[in-house]
Scaffold this active site. Structure first.
Site, mmCIF file in Angstrom:
data_model
loop_
_atom_site.group_PDB
_atom_site.id
_atom_site.type_symbol
_atom_site.label_atom_id
_atom_site.label_comp_id
_atom_site.label_asym_id
_atom_site.label_seq_id
_atom_site.Cartn_x
_atom_site.Cartn_y
_atom_site.Cartn_z
ATOM 1 C CG ASP A 38 42.186 42.485 34.257
ATOM 2 O OD1 ASP A 38 42.304 41.437 34.773
ATOM 3 O OD2 ASP A 38 41.513 43.380 34.695
ATOM 4 C CB SER A 39 38.697 39.818 36.008
ATOM 5 O OG SER A 39 39.510 40.947 36.734
ATOM 6 N N GLY A 71 40.120 37.050 41.937
ATOM 7 C CA GLY A 71 40.878 36.698 42.820
ATOM 8 C C GLY A 71 40.635 35.709 43.892
ATOM 9 C CB CYS A 101 44.808 38.966 34.215
ATOM 10 S SG CYS A 101 44.022 38.245 35.743
ATOM 11 C CB THR A 103 44.633 36.440 39.021
ATOM 12 O OG1 THR A 103 44.344 37.535 40.017
ATOM 13 C CG2 THR A 103 43.980 35.248 39.863
ATOM 14 C CD GLU A 176 36.510 46.015 37.412
ATOM 15 O OE1 GLU A 176 35.290 46.109 36.756
ATOM 16 O OE2 GLU A 176 37.488 45.574 36.921
ATOM 17 C CB CYS A 208 46.078 42.909 41.284
ATOM 18 S SG CYS A 208 44.611 43.090 40.441
ATOM 19 C CG HIS A 210 41.755 45.535 38.644
ATOM 20 N ND1 HIS A 210 41.827 44.372 38.093
ATOM 21 C CD2 HIS A 210 40.583 46.075 38.541
ATOM 22 C CE1 HIS A 210 40.695 44.211 37.532
ATOM 23 N NE2 HIS A 210 39.794 45.084 37.676
#
Ligand code: DGL
Length: 287
Positions: A38-39, A71, A101, A103, A176, A208, A210
């Site tokens: 993931d990011s 994103g 993820c 995205t 984050e 998403c 997150h």
């Protein structure tokens, strides 16, 4: 040039001319790890599900924190990032990768899924399947990053449903930044969810990875079924491993190795809090 070569060449995304998908140099076997990426800390919601459903598997979690958020990045950039990460996993000899993820799943999955010699699981189809199975009125909401919403990937995977989509670009920076229960986050969530509430959906896909970190706040604001695609995505990974006889033969608790492209210390602090488990020994890598 032979006709077939011409056709094949025209189907190749220019990104693959810059980054050649790497073959798995170590042959994957039952004891090989699963890769997740993931990011940032979003994919930890997927890792938590791996720990539940596949407790004996070893895993490698890669957080591309130097480049979070994904994103708003261009599709070409997302595809390039995905190839870099999948090449890293190929070098690690993984037996399967879960794109933890949304995205990446929406933008890169279709392009990379047949380029590697390990199976890749996305968040889109599993999330859509889970939503369709619980929704009674077939009015389904999708919240995700701007990039994911622009592709309408979830909507396309929900035939016959009335789908209301909403991009929530501030959620990832807030998460984050550690603002999980902050009043500001609640206010932003109320704004984002207003059109979803107005559409009278009975089911909401957290598109998403997150966003399940915000499940507490979201549940206070909207009283509908919240779908975390990770549950179904990990079930899909499990059934692929079963069908390939690739479950880890070692029945002890699986180990997780963590890599980041940004600050290991920052990831250890926030990641441990969100996963509810100590994350230690995070290594920094350059992709
Ligand atoms: N957690 C990711 C997703 O599921 C990435 C979000 C981002 O970096 O913008 O979309």
């Amino acid at each position: 040039m032979a006709e077939i070569e011409k056709i094949q060449k025209s189907n190749i995304d220019p990104v693959f001319e810059q980054i050649i998908p790497k073959k798995n140099p170590k042959r994957a076997n039952r004891n090989s790890p699963i890769g997740l990426f993931d990011s940032g800390v979003g994919g930890l919601t997927v890792l938590a599900e791996v720990l539940k459903q596949l407790p004996h598997e070893n895993a490698i979690y890669l957080a591309d924190t130097a480049r979070v958020p994904y994103g708003g990045r261009s599709p070409a950039e997302i595809l390039k990032i995905n190839c870099e990460i999948l090449n890293f996993f190929a070098g690690e000899g993984v037996k399967l990768v879960i794109m933890a993820c949304g995205t990446s799943s929406a933008i890169a999955y279709q392009k990379v899924k047949d380029q590697y010699d390990f199976p890749i699981v996305s968040m889109i189809e599993p999330g859509a399947r889970a939503a369709l199975s619980v929704s009674k009125n077939k009015k389904i909401g999708v919240i995700a990053t701007q990039n994911t919403i622009s592709t309408h990937a979830f909507k396309k995977a929900l035939p016959g449903a009335e789908v209301t989509e909403e991009a929530c670009p501030l959620f990832v920076p807030l998460i984050e930044g550690g603002f999980i229960e902050a009043e500001e986050t609640r206010k932003v969530a109320e704004e984002y969810l207003a059109p979803i509430k107005a559409a009278e959906v009975d089911t909401l896909i957290l598109g998403c990875t997150h966003y399940p970190h915000l499940a507490g706040i979201l549940r206070d604001i909207i009283k509908v079924e919240l779908i975390d695609p990770a549950i179904e995505a990990v079930a899909e990974a499990k059934s692929i491993l079963a069908s390939c006889s690739l479950f880890n033969g070692d029945l002890t608790e699986g180990r997780v190795a963590y890599y980041v492209t940004g600050s290991p210390a920052q990831f250890e602090v926030l990641g441990s809090k969100l996963l509810g488990k100590n994350i230690l020994g995070v290594k920094k890598i350059d992709l």
